[in-house]
Design a protein around this motif. Structure first.
Motif, short mmCIF file in Angstrom:
data_model
loop_
_atom_site.label_atom_id
_atom_site.label_comp_id
_atom_site.label_asym_id
_atom_site.label_seq_id
_atom_site.Cartn_x
_atom_site.Cartn_y
_atom_site.Cartn_z
N UNK A 75 -10.45 -25.28 -20.21
CA UNK A 75 -9.64 -26.50 -20.04
C UNK A 75 -10.21 -27.66 -20.84
N UNK A 76 -11.54 -27.80 -20.83
CA UNK A 76 -12.17 -28.88 -21.60
C UNK A 76 -11.93 -28.63 -23.09
N UNK A 77 -12.04 -27.37 -23.48
CA UNK A 77 -11.82 -27.04 -24.90
C UNK A 77 -10.38 -27.40 -25.31
N UNK A 79 -8.45 -29.63 -23.99
CA UNK A 79 -8.28 -31.08 -24.04
C UNK A 79 -8.81 -31.63 -25.36
N UNK A 80 -9.99 -31.13 -25.76
CA UNK A 80 -10.54 -31.62 -27.01
C UNK A 80 -9.67 -31.20 -28.19
N UNK A 81 -9.18 -29.98 -28.14
CA UNK A 81 -8.35 -29.49 -29.24
C UNK A 81 -7.09 -30.37 -29.37
N UNK A 82 -6.54 -30.72 -28.25
CA UNK A 82 -5.32 -31.52 -28.30
C UNK A 82 -5.62 -32.90 -28.89
N UNK A 83 -6.81 -33.48 -28.60
CA UNK A 83 -7.19 -34.76 -29.23
C UNK A 83 -7.35 -34.59 -30.75
N UNK A 84 -7.92 -33.45 -31.15
CA UNK A 84 -8.13 -33.20 -32.59
C UNK A 84 -6.80 -33.08 -33.33
N UNK A 85 -5.79 -32.59 -32.62
CA UNK A 85 -4.48 -32.45 -33.28
C UNK A 85 -3.97 -33.81 -33.76
N UNK A 115 -14.28 -15.58 -27.56
CA UNK A 115 -13.58 -16.18 -28.72
C UNK A 115 -12.07 -15.95 -28.57
N UNK A 116 -11.69 -14.74 -28.22
CA UNK A 116 -10.26 -14.42 -28.08
C UNK A 116 -9.64 -15.29 -26.98
N UNK A 117 -10.36 -15.45 -25.89
CA UNK A 117 -9.85 -16.25 -24.76
C UNK A 117 -9.59 -17.70 -25.22
N UNK A 118 -10.56 -18.29 -25.92
CA UNK A 118 -10.40 -19.68 -26.35
C UNK A 118 -9.31 -19.82 -27.41
N UNK A 119 -9.25 -18.85 -28.32
CA UNK A 119 -8.21 -18.93 -29.36
C UNK A 119 -6.82 -18.78 -28.73
N UNK A 120 -6.71 -17.87 -27.76
CA UNK A 120 -5.40 -17.71 -27.09
C UNK A 120 -5.02 -19.00 -26.37
N UNK A 121 -6.04 -19.63 -25.78
CA UNK A 121 -5.75 -20.86 -25.01
C UNK A 121 -5.20 -21.97 -25.90
N UNK A 122 -5.69 -22.07 -27.15
CA UNK A 122 -5.20 -23.17 -28.00
C UNK A 122 -3.99 -22.77 -28.84
N UNK A 123 -3.62 -21.49 -28.81
CA UNK A 123 -2.61 -21.03 -29.76
C UNK A 123 -1.24 -21.67 -29.57
N UNK A 124 -0.82 -21.90 -28.31
CA UNK A 124 0.53 -22.45 -28.18
C UNK A 124 0.56 -23.92 -28.60
#
Ligand SMILES: O=C(O)C(=O)CO
Length: 255
Positions: A75-77, A79-85, A115-124
């Motif tokens: 979840x934290x990852x 959130x950060x990814x969405x800020x980076x967008x 890695x797969x879990x985090x990549x799947x989480x940010x993919x959508x």
């Protein structure tokens, strides 16, 4: 169309980022790229790119978020990814690099699954934003001893398992020549899974016309696959920066 993009980080020591981009542009290149999003005048870069039509090929997610395997709280990852967008939108970059971080000694399977879990989480989120996240495979023999993802087979396997058009491999030809060779066939067989290229002469990471690789043939083979993206020059010049960029451009464009 394949577009050449110059990584400005190893070039024009002492100049500001904006001055580096201006120098590269003056030498006839229309796309640049850089590493960390943090510590940059992104607004200044965005304004210059908008005014001149220069494109940003790719950049790296801010430290420590660029190391995707290290983050166990998805979840934290996210959130950060969405800020980076938002930052990627500001500079108009449609691609971003993520790295895996070091091999921590747990089994390959455990690290791969994180890695797969985090990549799947940010993919959508990436799909909605029209961003391609590029997972970079590096060499662990010369430049990045201890780095986890040092095999293109493992990299492509991860991307297949994530199964999103927005999650691909950054295929760095310099790193992969050091680890495994077989460059052209690997590219041809996996082009649908590749979101970006990096390149430099092997050995030494210098100009493309030095060393054991025939970059003209590699570049042609990439064009023949129909790949429609950037081909990054990420190298350390042996000549003056201007002369080096001029000669590399001539080499690729056969001038
Ligand atoms: O750190 C490196 O060696 C890279 O290739 C980053 O893109």
């Amino acid at each position: 169309m394949v577009e050449i993009s110059v990584c400005f980080e190893p070039l024009f020591n002492g100049k500001t980022d904006l001055e580096k981009i201006q120098s590269i542009h003056r030498l006839g290149y229309n796309a640049v790229e850089f590493w960390d999003l943090s510590g940059k005048d992104l607004k200044g870069i965005a304004d210059y790119c908008q005014k001149t039509g220069i494109k940003i090929g790719i950049c790296t997610l801010q430290d420590p978020w660029g190391n995707i395997r290290l983050h166990t709280d998805t979840n934290i990852y996210l959130q950060h990814f969405s800020e980076s967008l938002e930052l990627l939108k500001l500079i108009g970059s449609k691609r971003v690099i993520v790295l895996t971080g070091e091999n921590d000694g747990q089994s390959i399977e455990i690290q791969k699954n994180q890695i797969i879990k985090n990549l799947k989480a940010i993919s959508s989120l990436a799909e909605k934003a029209g961003i391609v996240v590029c997972l970079e495979v590096l060499n662990s023999k010369v430049d990045h001893k201890g780095y986890f993802l040092d095999s293109s087979v493992l990299g492509f396997d991860i991307i297949r398992q994530v199964n999103s058009p927005s999650i691909k491999v950054l295929y760095d030809i310099y790193h992969m020549q050091i680890m495994e060779g077989n460059i052209i066939s690997t590219i041809q067989e996996n082009i649908e899974l590749i979101g970006h290229f990096h390149s430099a002469g092997v050995p030494g990471r210098h100009e493309h016309f030095y060393g054991e690789l025939d970059y003209r043939n590699i570049f042609l083979a990439i064009q023949e696959t129909g790949y429609d993206g950037f081909f990054g020059l990420e190298y350390w010049p042996t000549l003056s920066d201007e002369k080096s960029l001029e000669k590399v451009r001539e080499y690729f464009l056969d001038e």
